[in-house]
Write an enzyme that holds these catalytic residues in place. Sequence first.
Site, PDB file in Angstrom:
ATOM      1  N   PHE A 277       0.870  -1.179   0.000  1.00  0.00           N
ATOM      2  CA  PHE A 277       0.000   0.000   0.000  1.00  0.00           C
ATOM      3  C   PHE A 277       0.903   1.224   0.000  1.00  0.00           C
ATOM      4  O   PHE A 277       1.758   1.364   0.873  1.00  0.00           O
ATOM      5  CB  PHE A 277      -0.867   0.037   1.271  1.00  0.00           C
ATOM      6  CG  PHE A 277      -1.675   1.319   1.418  1.00  0.00           C
ATOM      7  CD1 PHE A 277      -3.031   1.328   1.157  1.00  0.00           C
ATOM      8  CD2 PHE A 277      -1.074   2.525   1.802  1.00  0.00           C
ATOM      9  CE1 PHE A 277      -3.772   2.512   1.273  1.00  0.00           C
ATOM     10  CE2 PHE A 277      -1.800   3.703   1.913  1.00  0.00           C
ATOM     11  CZ  PHE A 277      -3.156   3.691   1.656  1.00  0.00           C
ATOM     12  N   GLU A 278       0.696   2.101  -0.960  1.00  0.00           N
ATOM     13  CA  GLU A 278       1.407   3.383  -0.943  1.00  0.00           C
ATOM     14  C   GLU A 278       0.519   4.415  -1.603  1.00  0.00           C
ATOM     15  O   GLU A 278      -0.084   4.122  -2.644  1.00  0.00           O
ATOM     16  CB  GLU A 278       2.700   3.331  -1.766  1.00  0.00           C
ATOM     17  CG  GLU A 278       3.825   2.532  -1.171  1.00  0.00           C
ATOM     18  CD  GLU A 278       5.099   2.552  -2.025  1.00  0.00           C
ATOM     19  OE1 GLU A 278       6.191   2.586  -1.450  1.00  0.00           O
ATOM     20  OE2 GLU A 278       4.993   2.526  -3.258  1.00  0.00           O
ATOM     21  N   ILE A 279       0.413   5.586  -0.985  1.00  0.00           N
ATOM     22  CA  ILE A 279      -0.120   6.750  -1.684  1.00  0.00           C
ATOM     23  C   ILE A 279       1.027   7.739  -1.611  1.00  0.00           C
ATOM     24  O   ILE A 279       1.416   8.140  -0.511  1.00  0.00           O
ATOM     25  CB  ILE A 279      -1.386   7.308  -1.004  1.00  0.00           C
ATOM     26  CG1 ILE A 279      -2.526   6.280  -1.080  1.00  0.00           C
ATOM     27  CG2 ILE A 279      -1.803   8.626  -1.676  1.00  0.00           C
ATOM     28  CD1 ILE A 279      -3.815   6.721  -0.406  1.00  0.00           C
TER      29      ILE A 279
ATOM     30  N   HIS B  66      12.197   1.967  -0.501  1.00  0.00           N
ATOM     31  CA  HIS B  66      11.340   3.157  -0.512  1.00  0.00           C
ATOM     32  C   HIS B  66      11.327   3.845   0.852  1.00  0.00           C
ATOM     33  O   HIS B  66      11.389   5.076   0.936  1.00  0.00           O
ATOM     34  CB  HIS B  66       9.885   2.781  -0.857  1.00  0.00           C
ATOM     35  CG  HIS B  66       9.643   2.606  -2.316  1.00  0.00           C
ATOM     36  ND1 HIS B  66       8.382   2.414  -2.830  1.00  0.00           N
ATOM     37  CD2 HIS B  66      10.483   2.599  -3.380  1.00  0.00           C
ATOM     38  CE1 HIS B  66       8.461   2.301  -4.154  1.00  0.00           C
ATOM     39  NE2 HIS B  66       9.723   2.402  -4.499  1.00  0.00           N
TER      40      HIS B  66
END
Length: 382
Positions: A282-284, A319
């Site tokens: 999950f990444e925004i 990241h």
Amino acid sequence: MMTPMRYVVLVLGIIISLHYILSFSHEAYGRATSISNIKEHIVGSGSGVPPYKVPIPEEYYTAKEVASPQGRKANAVIVMLARNGDLNGVISSMKQMEDRFNKKFQYPYVFLNDDDFNEQFKKRITELTDAKVEFGRIPADEWHQPSWINETLAKENREKMMQNNVIYGGSVPYRNMCRFNSGFFYRHELLKPYKYYWRVEPDVKFFCDLDYDPFLIMQDQKKVYGFTISLYEYEATIPTLWKTVKDFLKENPGLVEPDNAMAFLSDDGGESYNRCHFWSNFEIADLDLWRGEAYSKFFDYLDEKGGFYYERWGDAPVHSIGAALFAKKEQIHFFEDIGYRHEPFQHCPQGASHKKGKCWCDETQNFDYEWYSCLNRYDKMF
Ligand SMILES: Nc1nc2c(ncn2[C@@H]2O[C@H](COP(=O)(O)OP(=O)(O)OP(=O)(O)O)[C@@H](O)[C@H]2O)c(=O)[nH]1
Ligand SMILES: *[C@@H]1O[C@H](CO)[C@@H](O)[C@H](O)[C@H]1NC(C)=O
Ligand SMILES: [Mg+2]
């Protein structure tokens, strides 16, 4: 020839049938009362069109909801990396994405694959949304193990990892995926027009309605990285990662953001890595964080050292280290109100946000402060 027994059965059958037919005549108006009457009921209207095939008139449908205030929208995309064989899991994730959020917001989708997506994949995906959908293929050199990796050494290490039961330790495709997500997806042709992305994976769950636009929050509050779950990385997958990070920082002292989130990564001021990372399924986030000078140099440095193949460096720690060192800690956002599960962990919003999002997850099933979570380290920074 009919035996007497069969004759008796036949007569009994007729008597029972008659009894039933006659008993209908005592029933309410509208029931079949005679053979001709029954015929009327079973013969169709003659139009040749079953009623369910007549469309529901347009005026019964509600207008499409648009939730962006003043019609404002961010320059954002929903992105998913997948194989043709992941289709059912992709569909499941995407349907929830649409229902819980994107039906209202209509952000476009980009699907990426190291192979061509087949027609069935494209058809089923496109049917799920009114938003724009694009399918892209990853250039071969951004996916495959680079020629300058010593395959003899890489293979030896994969075999060692398999013997030690390191998850995906023997897999080259998994390593390709980690390297691609670490250093290439944000440069893909189809992502070039966009600034923000929401990464989604097959077979995840979204538990709550999201009635505001998270991309606008990112944009208006100048956030660059958003997460829902954080945890510890397996040591066996990153034995030399932190040393490589420290070497990079020594060689490039100007790149680190002074108000960084090093305290999330290290308990001793950067000497050692505590293995905390944001779970990148999950990444925004802001694509420009990765496209910027600091992270670009950082990725190239890591890539050259070969740890994506000699070890099994994941895109999550890569990241996370990038975001924590090259962004301000205030720019890293915990999306507390997004209920999310990727096996085997879930974040379930608590208290007011659970009610606000009409979440269907059990509030007591929440990873936030479990012993394996790093959220306490994130909290402590502020
Ligand atoms: N096109 C393509 N996509 C892949 C490949 N391997 C993984 N992916 C995608 O990359 C993402 C991460 O892969 P996953 O297999 O979910 O890895 P993970 O989340 O670490 O592990 P699990 O979900 O627990 O299996 C998912 O979106 C996958 O669909 C591959 O070989 N080709
Ligand atoms: C590749 O790795 C193997 C195994 O560690 C080593 O013996 C060999 O010398 C390496 N080759 C080169 C060209 O570095
Ligand atoms: Mg996954």
